[in-house]
Design an enzyme around this catalytic site. Sequence first.
Site, PDB file in Angstrom:
ATOM      1  N   ARG A 195      43.579  37.697  37.809  1.00  0.00           N
ATOM      2  CA  ARG A 195      42.244  38.321  37.737  1.00  0.00           C
ATOM      3  C   ARG A 195      41.617  38.198  39.114  1.00  0.00           C
ATOM      4  O   ARG A 195      41.682  37.140  39.752  1.00  0.00           O
ATOM      5  CB  ARG A 195      41.365  37.623  36.710  1.00  0.00           C
ATOM      6  CG  ARG A 195      39.930  38.090  36.812  1.00  0.00           C
ATOM      7  CD  ARG A 195      39.082  37.630  35.691  1.00  0.00           C
ATOM      8  NE  ARG A 195      39.395  38.357  34.464  1.00  0.00           N
ATOM      9  CZ  ARG A 195      38.642  38.338  33.382  1.00  0.00           C
ATOM     10  NH1 ARG A 195      37.539  37.629  33.368  1.00  0.00           N
ATOM     11  NH2 ARG A 195      38.974  39.019  32.307  1.00  0.00           N
ATOM     12  N   HIS A 242      41.418  46.633  32.872  1.00  0.00           N
ATOM     13  CA  HIS A 242      41.719  45.375  32.189  1.00  0.00           C
ATOM     14  C   HIS A 242      42.690  45.748  31.055  1.00  0.00           C
ATOM     15  O   HIS A 242      42.320  45.750  29.882  1.00  0.00           O
ATOM     16  CB  HIS A 242      40.396  44.809  31.637  1.00  0.00           C
ATOM     17  CG  HIS A 242      40.467  43.401  31.167  1.00  0.00           C
ATOM     18  ND1 HIS A 242      41.647  42.705  31.018  1.00  0.00           N
ATOM     19  CD2 HIS A 242      39.480  42.546  30.777  1.00  0.00           C
ATOM     20  CE1 HIS A 242      41.363  41.489  30.571  1.00  0.00           C
ATOM     21  NE2 HIS A 242      40.065  41.373  30.421  1.00  0.00           N
ATOM     22  N   ARG A 293      38.082  33.850  27.681  1.00  0.00           N
ATOM     23  CA  ARG A 293      39.052  34.390  26.726  1.00  0.00           C
ATOM     24  C   ARG A 293      40.365  34.773  27.363  1.00  0.00           C
ATOM     25  O   ARG A 293      41.429  34.399  26.887  1.00  0.00           O
ATOM     26  CB  ARG A 293      38.507  35.654  26.055  1.00  0.00           C
ATOM     27  CG  ARG A 293      37.792  35.430  24.779  1.00  0.00           C
ATOM     28  CD  ARG A 293      36.720  36.476  24.642  1.00  0.00           C
ATOM     29  NE  ARG A 293      35.821  36.345  25.761  1.00  0.00           N
ATOM     30  CZ  ARG A 293      34.819  35.462  25.782  1.00  0.00           C
ATOM     31  NH1 ARG A 293      34.573  34.724  24.755  1.00  0.00           N
ATOM     32  NH2 ARG A 293      34.057  35.334  26.837  1.00  0.00           N
ATOM     33  N   THR A 294      40.305  35.568  28.440  1.00  0.00           N
ATOM     34  CA  THR A 294      41.551  36.095  28.986  1.00  0.00           C
ATOM     35  C   THR A 294      42.418  34.949  29.492  1.00  0.00           C
ATOM     36  O   THR A 294      43.604  34.867  29.182  1.00  0.00           O
ATOM     37  CB  THR A 294      41.245  37.108  30.111  1.00  0.00           C
ATOM     38  OG1 THR A 294      40.334  38.072  29.587  1.00  0.00           O
ATOM     39  CG2 THR A 294      42.494  37.814  30.572  1.00  0.00           C
ATOM     40  N   LYS A 296      41.700  27.486  53.295  1.00  0.00           N
ATOM     41  CA  LYS A 296      42.065  27.269  54.706  1.00  0.00           C
ATOM     42  C   LYS A 296      42.295  28.586  55.438  1.00  0.00           C
ATOM     43  O   LYS A 296      42.666  28.590  56.597  1.00  0.00           O
ATOM     44  CB  LYS A 296      43.362  26.451  54.797  1.00  0.00           C
ATOM     45  CG  LYS A 296      43.302  25.101  54.139  1.00  0.00           C
ATOM     46  CD  LYS A 296      44.644  24.392  54.332  1.00  0.00           C
ATOM     47  CE  LYS A 296      44.790  23.210  53.414  1.00  0.00           C
ATOM     48  NZ  LYS A 296      46.203  22.809  53.277  1.00  0.00           N
TER      49      LYS A 296
HETATM   50  C1  NCD Z   1      35.423  41.324  29.889  1.00  0.00           C
HETATM   51  C2  NCD Z   1      35.865  41.363  31.338  1.00  0.00           C
HETATM   52  O1  NCD Z   1      36.118  40.321  31.937  1.00  0.00           O
HETATM   53  O2  NCD Z   1      35.998  42.466  31.817  1.00  0.00           O
HETATM   54  N1  NCD Z   1      35.709  40.148  29.251  1.00  0.00           N
HETATM   55  C3  NCD Z   1      36.960  39.885  28.779  1.00  0.00           C
HETATM   56  O3  NCD Z   1      37.936  39.844  29.500  1.00  0.00           O
HETATM   57  N2  NCD Z   1      37.083  39.673  27.460  1.00  0.00           N
HETATM   58  C4  NCD Z   1      34.076  41.825  29.667  1.00  0.00           C
HETATM   59  C5  NCD Z   1      32.932  41.320  30.483  1.00  0.00           C
HETATM   60  O4  NCD Z   1      33.070  40.481  31.359  1.00  0.00           O
HETATM   61  O5  NCD Z   1      31.836  41.815  30.209  1.00  0.00           O
END
Ligand code: NCD
Length: 312
Positions: A109, A137, A59-60, A88
């Site tokens: 991320r 997040h 999703r993100t 590397k």
């Molecule tokens: C979450 C995350 O990555 O923290 N998912 C997200 O970004 N929608 C929740 C999860 O991984 O459980």
Amino acid sequence: MKFKGRDIIDINDFSKEELLYILKTAKRFDPAFVKSDRSNYTIAQGKIVALLFFEPSTRTEQSFRSAAQKIGMGIIGFNDPEATSIHKGETFSDTIRIMDSYADVLIMRHPEALSAKKAAEVAQIPVINAGDGPNQHPTQTMLDLYTMMKEAGKLDGITVALMGDLKYGRTVHALSLALSLFRVKQIFISHPNLAMPDEFLKILKSRKVTYEEYERLPENLEANFLYQTRVQKERFKDLKEYERIKDKFILDSSFKKYLDRGIKLMHPLPRVNEIDPALDSHKNAIYFAQARNGLYIREALLALVLGRINSR
Ligand code: NCD
């Protein structure tokens, strides 16, 4: 209020007014509020976003990709660090410095807490934290707030229950902090080993937030929203402990009576088995609509940090 050039690292960096402004801006991208089929592709035409995903995401990553393209941006980046020079032995800060010179916004991320802050210290361009380990997040939190606002029509005066993995879940950490800026009662439901960490409870206490803690879902739960979460297997040091706890907080079809009472069920997704798909068709199971709202929030955030949308 200044958003142009700003990093989005920690939900604590945003005031209540700023959060409300972001939610208001997102409405401009949401077809539920904008009736005309207006295209937004000229908003950030010619700008480039770099997506650096050191940890998996559906999703993100995909909603940021979609949001960037909807406002006319080009996209570079990776989601498999092993396919880059990191393989590397290139250092984290060198990778960031290089991507910084090729893009206008950096979205990252990473499995380590505070890595987004580290990236922002190296990068000249705005850095957006798309999840830094168990820490935070913030853009998920903004879309969660947006969803609550859209569904309840307000944030002040609501009650939100957070359930599941409150220890390792970065979504619930940032969400709880953001809700603490509003007049929101918070209810925490988890196994004691996965309870909301003290560092967060201390902040809530200092902000005089009303909260309750439960070890199981109360029969007579009174809340506008129940925010269910996945037990974060990847953060457990001892997988035996994960196995012991993982199935303790499952919402099966018996949860329907809560939905019938008007409690709206949210989840950041992905779910494993913690919500029975039989609940999906209920009008108060809103997790897929919630995920969709992420698109509008991310379009708004990109436009704001690029200074391509005027304050109204
Ligand atoms: C979450 C995350 O990555 O923290 N998912 C997200 O970004 N929608 C929740 C999860 O991984 O459980």
